[in-house]
Design an enzyme around this catalytic site. Structure first.
Site, PDB file in Angstrom:
ATOM      1  N   CYS A   1     -40.969   2.862  78.971  1.00 34.71           N
ATOM      2  CA  CYS A   1     -39.671   3.888  78.812  1.00 34.71           C
ATOM      3  C   CYS A   1     -40.146   4.964  79.545  1.00 34.71           C
ATOM      4  O   CYS A   1     -41.210   4.948  80.333  1.00 34.71           O
ATOM      5  CB  CYS A   1     -39.478   4.208  77.142  1.00 34.71           C
ATOM      6  SG  CYS A   1     -40.905   4.749  76.328  1.00 34.71           S
ATOM      7  N   ALA A   2     -39.849   6.174  79.058  1.00 38.58           N
ATOM      8  CA  ALA A   2     -40.441   7.681  79.770  1.00 38.58           C
ATOM      9  C   ALA A   2     -41.673   7.931  79.375  1.00 38.58           C
ATOM     10  O   ALA A   2     -42.618   8.243  80.295  1.00 38.58           O
ATOM     11  CB  ALA A   2     -39.372   8.682  79.573  1.00 38.58           C
TER      12      ALA A   2
END
Length: 391
Positions: free
Chosen positions: A85-86
């Site tokens: 993810c980020a």
């Protein structure tokens, strides 16, 4: 931005570091990557490798209820895959939920931010009587260079996020950093020019034309076409190569031409990041003249070493993202166009401008101040400084 609150899971989730993931991908290992970011982020910027297969499924799909067939569609049920993810928070949750269901999911440590902190270094095989080393940031394709002659070093196109790395590497060669050089005012990443100079006492170097764009800090050495920078026992020749920007400057070091964003090994520069769309045509004409009058007349053996690459695989046998000028003229059709065809090619179908490019330019000019965390966040994403995103 605060991290989302997620349900607690009683799951032990293994993590893989960016370094380990990169090594496995470099070895050609086929891997499934599950990206839990929104689709727009996935399309804009992700981990590139020929051996990767992607599934993009935002994390909020996994928040409620049991795993449905739709939520596990495309995921291998008999081999490891990587969830990212980020920042690593939501991917750890999704990987945990999948592991509880029997899947061999591992999470990428620190997500795409961890990937963005990965920075590799390789020496070029060159006839230069000294060292030319290339830095490569896989997350964006940004390239920087360390030049060492005798006990003196210069760093070209440094990234602010890796200031300490340049100091450490120069010291390992027994050299002190004497010059920090930007080939132009960058639009895709925050320059480390001033931070590295402040830490080492090195002189900052920029072309006089680039400084004329409104640099709000004192540049120690302003260079022009034909100037020479003496480093240890070596001379670095300055060649003005406008087109991408008005102040674009290349540096000839032995048989290596550091082209900045003037010429890449997989494309030519885009011309619209300084003068905008209205000035792009004139800038493209200037770029054509630069390439044909200043770069192509050099010997075919000249090593082109740019400031960016769109390739996830090294383009030279020495493991660097470089190519000989002869190789480029043989495979890059745009270098054989006449001027009108070249301009048409450069202006057609340009990729989106780099994220936050206007604020990045202002920061690099010294007109705006940002802290280290803000600087790192501003430059996350693809560089998009070439006329085409892929060649």
């Amino acid at each position: 931005m605060s991290l989302p609150d997620l349900p607690d899971l009683d799951a032990d989730v293994p993590e893989i570091t960016a370094e380990t993931l990169k090594s496995r991908l470099d070895d050609g290992e086929e891997l499934m990557l599950l990206d839990t970011r929104p689709p727009a982020k996935h399309e804009e910027w992700r981990i590139d490798a020929d051996s990767v297969t992607y599934v993009n499924r935002p994390y909020d799909n996994y928040l409620d209820g049991e795993l449905t067939d739709e939520l596990v569609a495309g995921l291998p049920d008999d081999e490891e895959f990587v969830v990212f993810c980020a920042k690593g928070h939501t991917s750890e949750f999704v990987a945990g939920k999948l592991r509880l269901a029997g899947y061999d999911a591992v999470a990428l440590e620190d997500g795409m931010e961890g990937w963005a902190r990965l920075y590799e270094y390789t020496e070029l095989d060159t006839d230069f009587d000294g060292i030319v080393g290339q830095y490569y940031r896989p997350s964006s394709g940004c390239l920087a260079y360390l030049i060492v002659s005798d006990d003196e070093a210069a760093v070209v196109d440094p990234l602010r996020a890796f200031t300490d790395r340049y100091v450490t590497d120069a010291a390992e060669y027994g050299a002190s950093i004497e010059y920090v050089i930007d080939t132009h005012v960058h639009a895709d990443h925050i320059s480390g020019l001033r931070e590295l100079a402040a830490e080492t006492g090195a002189k900052t170097v920029l072309s006089a034309t680039a400084a004329d764009r409104g640099v709000a800090y004192v540049v120690d050495v302003l260079v022009e076409d034909g100037d020479t920078i003496t480093l240890g026992d070596a001379d670095i020749k300055v060649i003005h190569t406008p087109g991408h920007t008005s102040g674009m400057t290349s540096l000839l070091v032995g048989d290596v031409l550091l082209t900045g964003d003037g010429l890449f090994t997989d494309s030519v520069a885009r011309p619209d990041l300084e003068a905008g769309s209205e000035g792009a045509t004139d800038a493209a004409r200037t770029l054509y003249e630069t390439i044909h009058e200043r770069i192509l007349p050099l010997s075919d053996g000249t090593r082109i070493a740019p400031a960016h690459t769109a390739s996830a695989t090294a383009t030279s046998v020495d493991g660097t993202y470089t190519a000989s000028l002869g190789e480029l003229t043989a495979h890059m059709e745009a270098l054989r166009y006449d001027r009108d065809s070249f301009v048409e090619y450069v202006l057609a179908d340009m990729p989106p401008r780099p994220a936050n490019y206007e604020e990045i330019i202002e920061t690099n000019l010294g007109q705006t101040d940002v802290n280290d965390e803000e600087a790192f966040t501003l430059e996350l994403g693809p560089n998009n400084c070439a006329a085409e995103s892929t060649i």
